[in-house]
Design a protein around this motif. Structure first.
Motif, PDB file in Angstrom:
ATOM      1  N   LYS A   1       7.216  -4.312   1.356  1.00 35.64           N
ATOM      2  CA  LYS A   1       5.592  -4.231   1.598  1.00 35.64           C
ATOM      3  C   LYS A   1       5.132  -3.617   0.298  1.00 35.64           C
ATOM      4  O   LYS A   1       3.936  -4.154  -0.067  1.00 35.64           O
TER       5      LYS A   1
ATOM      6  N   TRP B   1       6.360  -3.661  -2.682  1.00 32.59           N
ATOM      7  CA  TRP B   1       6.504  -4.358  -3.726  1.00 32.59           C
ATOM      8  C   TRP B   1       5.283  -5.544  -3.788  1.00 32.59           C
ATOM      9  O   TRP B   1       4.582  -5.822  -4.734  1.00 32.59           O
ATOM     10  N   ASP B   2       5.047  -6.017  -2.489  1.00 32.67           N
ATOM     11  CA  ASP B   2       4.064  -7.071  -2.232  1.00 32.67           C
ATOM     12  C   ASP B   2       2.643  -6.694  -2.643  1.00 32.67           C
ATOM     13  O   ASP B   2       1.869  -7.233  -3.310  1.00 32.67           O
TER      14      ASP B   2
ATOM     15  N   ARG C   1      11.339  -8.877  -6.637  1.00 32.97           N
ATOM     16  CA  ARG C   1      11.217  -8.661  -5.315  1.00 32.97           C
ATOM     17  C   ARG C   1      12.534  -8.079  -4.489  1.00 32.97           C
ATOM     18  O   ARG C   1      13.298  -8.877  -4.497  1.00 32.97           O
TER      19      ARG C   1
ATOM     20  N   HIS D   1       2.342  -6.266  -6.209  1.00 26.24           N
ATOM     21  CA  HIS D   1       2.260  -7.477  -6.960  1.00 26.24           C
ATOM     22  C   HIS D   1       1.069  -8.301  -6.703  1.00 26.24           C
ATOM     23  O   HIS D   1       0.455  -8.725  -7.882  1.00 26.24           O
ATOM     24  N   GLU D   2       0.258  -8.251  -5.491  1.00 27.75           N
ATOM     25  CA  GLU D   2      -0.900  -8.503  -5.485  1.00 27.75           C
ATOM     26  C   GLU D   2      -2.088  -8.029  -6.339  1.00 27.75           C
ATOM     27  O   GLU D   2      -2.899  -8.587  -6.875  1.00 27.75           O
TER      28      GLU D   2
END
Length: 510
Positions: A467, A469-470, A504, A473-474
């Protein structure tokens, strides 16, 4: 015929009288000889009293032997009366008898010794003061036959040796002279003023000294006092045995009797002028040190307790101990330990407190009871925190790693795993920023305590990593599109490298 018979009877009578007189004279002479040799007279009652008018030498002998007999039988009034009568006889008569003057002078010296010892004895009964020098100065006591004088002399001699610390010598004289005189001869302790009480006291002392010696040896060999319940009579001139009794009892019950017995030892020392020496002195110092240590321990505990009371914060951990003379200080030490280490020690300390309360029903101070209750409440709260987070976790997992309602985290969990579970649920349920913060806390926590999670928890932590990392990244993707709309993918790779983002994290397949 009649005349012849009468003459025969007269001759026979004369012969009988002469024979009897000769026998009596021979017996008298033998008795006098025996008296001259060893002061002993087999039987004075068998002697016929010589006529004072016609036989002054034998009469003088008779008086001297009777004087000796009366003196040896402690009939001082008769002995002195007879001696006065002897002294009234012409000195030339005395001198005419071989050995008479020497015997008379010797007997006079012994009668004088009787009075000298009696005067010392009467003073001794009042003051309990006597010296070997003044006793030994009365030399006639070594050969005196008068038992009361012998008893007084032997007792005071035994007493003086005891006062000088020579207990074996004192015991030997007392048992082999004083007691033999009073228990194995016609003399009785009641015959001598004050002797009964003195003999009873010393006899009791020596009878119990052997038991004291055994108890003292046990203490010296093991350093553990067996105590001593027998009360020894006190001879104030040498209270060392009584000091040993006090020490054994003080060491054996340091809290209840230690201070009092130490005070009694010091009092005996001050009153007698006799100081403990050798091993006794060492043990008295150890008793003093133990009592002082108890007082120091209590002072340290009281200081720590005073600092602890306002906010339940233990500021003196390690400065107080666990050896006290009453239960309340120990209970207070347990309370502070419980508050200092609630998770590790609160439950154990509460159990120890309960055990002390069960064994000793002495009421505690109100503040102590308040702190026991506060510790119990805190311990229950910590346990409840763990139970609550475990229930929430089980529901969270069952609902597919989702929370149906928000909850309030506890300030502290005793189990580190409960803390990680709390952070994991908060991180997965929260915003990206919150997720990042909780993950940072979990990883720092894991690095600090160096432990691994069970698979169920590890998978949820991994999902939190994904979560976070996402989210990052976003955010970088948005930034790349703003900075390089036509080459945002390239810019994204540059930004990921710049911010240290790796690939990821792998999905946990639990």
């Amino acid at each position: 015929m009649r005349t012849t018979y009468s003459l025969f009877c007269l001759v026979s009578s004369i012969f009988f009288i002469s024979t009897t007189t000769f026998a009596q004279t021979a017996n008298f002479d033998e008795t006098w000889k025996e008296f001259l040799e060893n002061d002993k007279i087999s039987n004075m009652s068998e002697l016929i009293k010589p006529d004072k008018r016609y036989d002054q030498p034998d009469y003088a002998k008779y008086l001297l032997m009777n004087t000796n007999s009366s003196f040896c039988q402690s009939d001082m009034q008769d002995a002195e009366s007879l001696m006065t009568e002897i002294q009234g006889i012409d000195a030339r008569v005395h001198q005419s008898i071989p050995g008479f003057v020497v015997k008379m002078d010797d007997l006079e010296t012994k009668i004088e010794a009787y009075h000298t010892i009696d005067a010392i004895w009467k003073r001794f009964l009042v003051t309990k003061e006597v010296t070997l020098e003044e006793l030994e100065a009365v030399k006639a006591t070594k050969t005196i036959c008068e038992k009361r004088t012998l008893a007084k002399y032997s007792y005071m001699t035994a007493y003086t040796h005891f006062c000088q610390g020579n207990v074996p010598k004192s015991m030997d004289i007392f048992e082999n002279r004083t007691l033999r005189l009073t228990e194995k001869t016609t003399l009785r302790v009641a015959d001598v003023e004050g002797l009964a009480a003195e003999v009873a006291r010393m006899k009791s002392l020596f009878q119990n000294m052997s038991e004291l010696d055994v108890a003292w040896k046990t203490y010296m060999d093991t350093d553990v006092s067996p105590g001593f319940d027998i009360e020894l009579p006190l001879l104030r001139c040498n209270p060392i045995p009584n000091m040993k009794v006090l020490l054994l009892n003080g060491v054996g019950d340091l809290c209840n009797r230690g201070p009092a017995t130490l005070g009694e030892i010091k009092k005996l020392q001050a009153e007698s002028g006799v100081a403990p020496a050798g091993e006794l002195a060492v043990k008295v110092k150890e008793l003093e040190a133990a009592i002082a240590q108890n007082e120091t321990n209590l002072a340290a505990l009281n200081e720590a307790w005073a600092a602890f009371i306002p906010n339940n914060k233990v500021k003196h951990m390690g400065r107080y101990g666990y050896e006290y003379c009453s239960k309340e200080p120990l209970i207070r030490a347990y309370i502070m330990d419980g508050f200092a280490y609630v998770c590790e020690m609160a439950e154990e300390m509460l159990q120890k407190i309960d055990a002390l309360q069960q064994s000793d029903r002495t009421p505690l101070a109100e503040i102590t009871m308040i702190k026991i209750n506060e510790l119990a409440a805190l311990n229950e709260q910590y346990q409840a925190n763990g139970m609550k987070i475990e229930q929430l976790w089980n529901r969270f997992v069952a609902q597919g790693d989702k929370l149906s309602t928000n909850y309030e985290s506890a300030e502290f969990y005793c189990d580190n795993i409960h803390q990680v579970k709390d952070w994991t649920m908060k991180g997965l349920a929260g915003t990206c920023e919150e997720g990042h913060q909780y993950l940072a806390q979990i990883e720092a926590f894991q690095n600090t305590f160096e432990f691994t999670f069970a698979e169920e928890l590890e998978c949820r932590v991994q999902r939190l990593r994904i979560k976070v990392w996402d989210c990052r990244h976003e955010a970088l993707l948005k930034l790349a599109r703003i900075e390089a709309p036509d080459a945002y993918k390239k810019r994204l790779q540059e930004l990921m490298a710049e911010y240290g983002m790796a690939e990821r994290p792998a999905v946990c397949l639990q």
